[in-house]
Design a protein around this motif. Structure first.
Motif, PDB file in Angstrom:
ATOM      1  N   GLY A  61      -4.524  -6.576  -5.581  1.00  0.00           N
ATOM      2  CA  GLY A  61      -3.207  -6.208  -5.507  1.00  0.00           C
ATOM      3  C   GLY A  61      -2.914  -4.649  -5.401  1.00  0.00           C
ATOM      4  N   VAL A  62      -3.797  -3.978  -4.823  1.00  0.00           N
ATOM      5  CA  VAL A  62      -3.609  -2.512  -4.471  1.00  0.00           C
ATOM      6  C   VAL A  62      -2.976  -2.134  -3.315  1.00  0.00           C
ATOM      7  CG1 VAL A  62      -4.741  -0.234  -4.037  1.00  0.00           C
ATOM      8  CG2 VAL A  62      -5.669  -1.897  -5.938  1.00  0.00           C
ATOM      9  N   ILE A  63      -1.938  -1.398  -3.305  1.00  0.00           N
ATOM     10  CA  ILE A  63      -1.037  -1.120  -2.193  1.00  0.00           C
ATOM     11  C   ILE A  63      -1.575   0.315  -1.671  1.00  0.00           C
ATOM     12  CG2 ILE A  63       1.180  -0.416  -1.129  1.00  0.00           C
ATOM     13  CD1 ILE A  63       1.218  -3.491  -2.270  1.00  0.00           C
ATOM     14  N   PHE A  64      -1.751   0.304  -0.408  1.00  0.00           N
ATOM     15  CA  PHE A  64      -2.060   1.649   0.202  1.00  0.00           C
ATOM     16  C   PHE A  64      -0.832   1.971   1.345  1.00  0.00           C
ATOM     17  CE2 PHE A  64      -6.127   2.412  -1.454  1.00  0.00           C
ATOM     18  CZ  PHE A  64      -6.503   3.750  -1.337  1.00  0.00           C
ATOM     19  N   ARG A  65      -0.240   2.823   1.198  1.00  0.00           N
ATOM     20  CA  ARG A  65       0.908   3.126   2.149  1.00  0.00           C
ATOM     21  C   ARG A  65       0.273   3.839   3.473  1.00  0.00           C
ATOM     22  NH1 ARG A  65       4.411  -0.319   1.556  1.00  0.00           N
ATOM     23  NH2 ARG A  65       6.330   0.387   1.209  1.00  0.00           N
ATOM     24  N   PRO A  66       1.345   3.930   4.369  1.00  0.00           N
ATOM     25  CA  PRO A  66       0.837   4.592   5.664  1.00  0.00           C
ATOM     26  C   PRO A  66       0.587   6.031   5.414  1.00  0.00           C
ATOM     27  CG  PRO A  66       2.735   3.216   6.209  1.00  0.00           C
ATOM     28  CD  PRO A  66       2.446   3.128   4.617  1.00  0.00           C
ATOM     29  N   ARG A  67      -0.063   6.601   6.278  1.00  0.00           N
ATOM     30  CA  ARG A  67      -0.522   8.192   6.337  1.00  0.00           C
ATOM     31  C   ARG A  67      -1.300   8.715   5.124  1.00  0.00           C
ATOM     32  NH1 ARG A  67       2.883  12.167   6.285  1.00  0.00           N
ATOM     33  NH2 ARG A  67       4.253  11.185   4.753  1.00  0.00           N
ATOM     34  N   THR A  68      -1.789   7.665   4.532  1.00  0.00           N
ATOM     35  CA  THR A  68      -3.124   7.997   3.634  1.00  0.00           C
ATOM     36  C   THR A  68      -4.328   8.692   4.268  1.00  0.00           C
ATOM     37  OG1 THR A  68      -3.744   5.994   3.236  1.00  0.00           O
ATOM     38  CG2 THR A  68      -1.955   6.573   1.693  1.00  0.00           C
TER      39      THR A  68
END
Length: 182
Positions: A61-68
């Motif tokens: 359920g972890v969310i990693f958004r763009p540009r990380t």
């Protein structure tokens, strides 16, 4: 009076923190650029899968958004249901542990490294621990050795360099406890 200058050509290098073969480091750099940092890659699931493939311990359920950005995924642990916001940079030359249900908001930087600035500029690393249910709001900086307690809210633009208690609001401009979170 002359000020001392450290000859940076003689400084111990960054490779001290690599703990993987050079080929793995270079492969990760290319894969990170294509699948993790890339703003056109919109799938959080793909981003998480790539980080896991390189050794990150990431819960469901972890969310990693763009540009990380993640320096070394094998030195990263993220608990269940946490959110990593757009533009977050995890410069983890040492272990970074992010608890469950934790939010790391946009443009926050977590860095575990510094330098022996009075000696030879050798790399010095310390782990970072961010508690469960914590919210690091936008553009915070968390430095090596920081321990942030559970359910803490860190206000925007705050630098965290030590230990922060659980259940408080902590923040700029003077990096102190502002009161209870709940």
């Amino acid at each position: 009076m002359s000020n001392k200058v450290i000859d940076l050509s003689k400084a111990p290098g960054e490779a001290m923190a690599w703990d993987r073969p050079k080929a793995v480091i270079y492969l990760w750099a290319a894969v990170e650029l294509i699948f993790v940092t890339n703003p056109w890659q919109v799938s959080s699931g793909l981003r998480v899968a790539v980080l896991r493939a390189f050794g990150a311990d990431i819960g469901p359920g972890v969310i990693f958004r763009p540009r990380t950005r993640v320096k070394f995924p094998w030195k990263l642990s993220v608990g269940d249901r946490s959110w990593i916001g757009e533009g977050v940079w995890i410069h983890n030359q040492d272990l970074v542990r992010i608890g469950h249900d934790t939010v790391v908001s946009q443009e926050t930087m977590i860095t575990t490294g510094s330098h022996a600035h009075r000696r030879d500029m050798a790399l010095i690393t310390k782990p970072v621990v961010i508690g469960n249910g914590t919210w690091l709001t936008a553009r915070c900086v968390v430095t090596g050795g920081a321990i942030i307690g559970d359910s803490t809210l860190v206000k925007p633009m705050t630098v965290v360099s030590g230990e922060v208690a659980s259940g408080v609001i902590y923040g700029a401009p003077d990096a102190e406890v502002k009161g209870p979170r709940f």
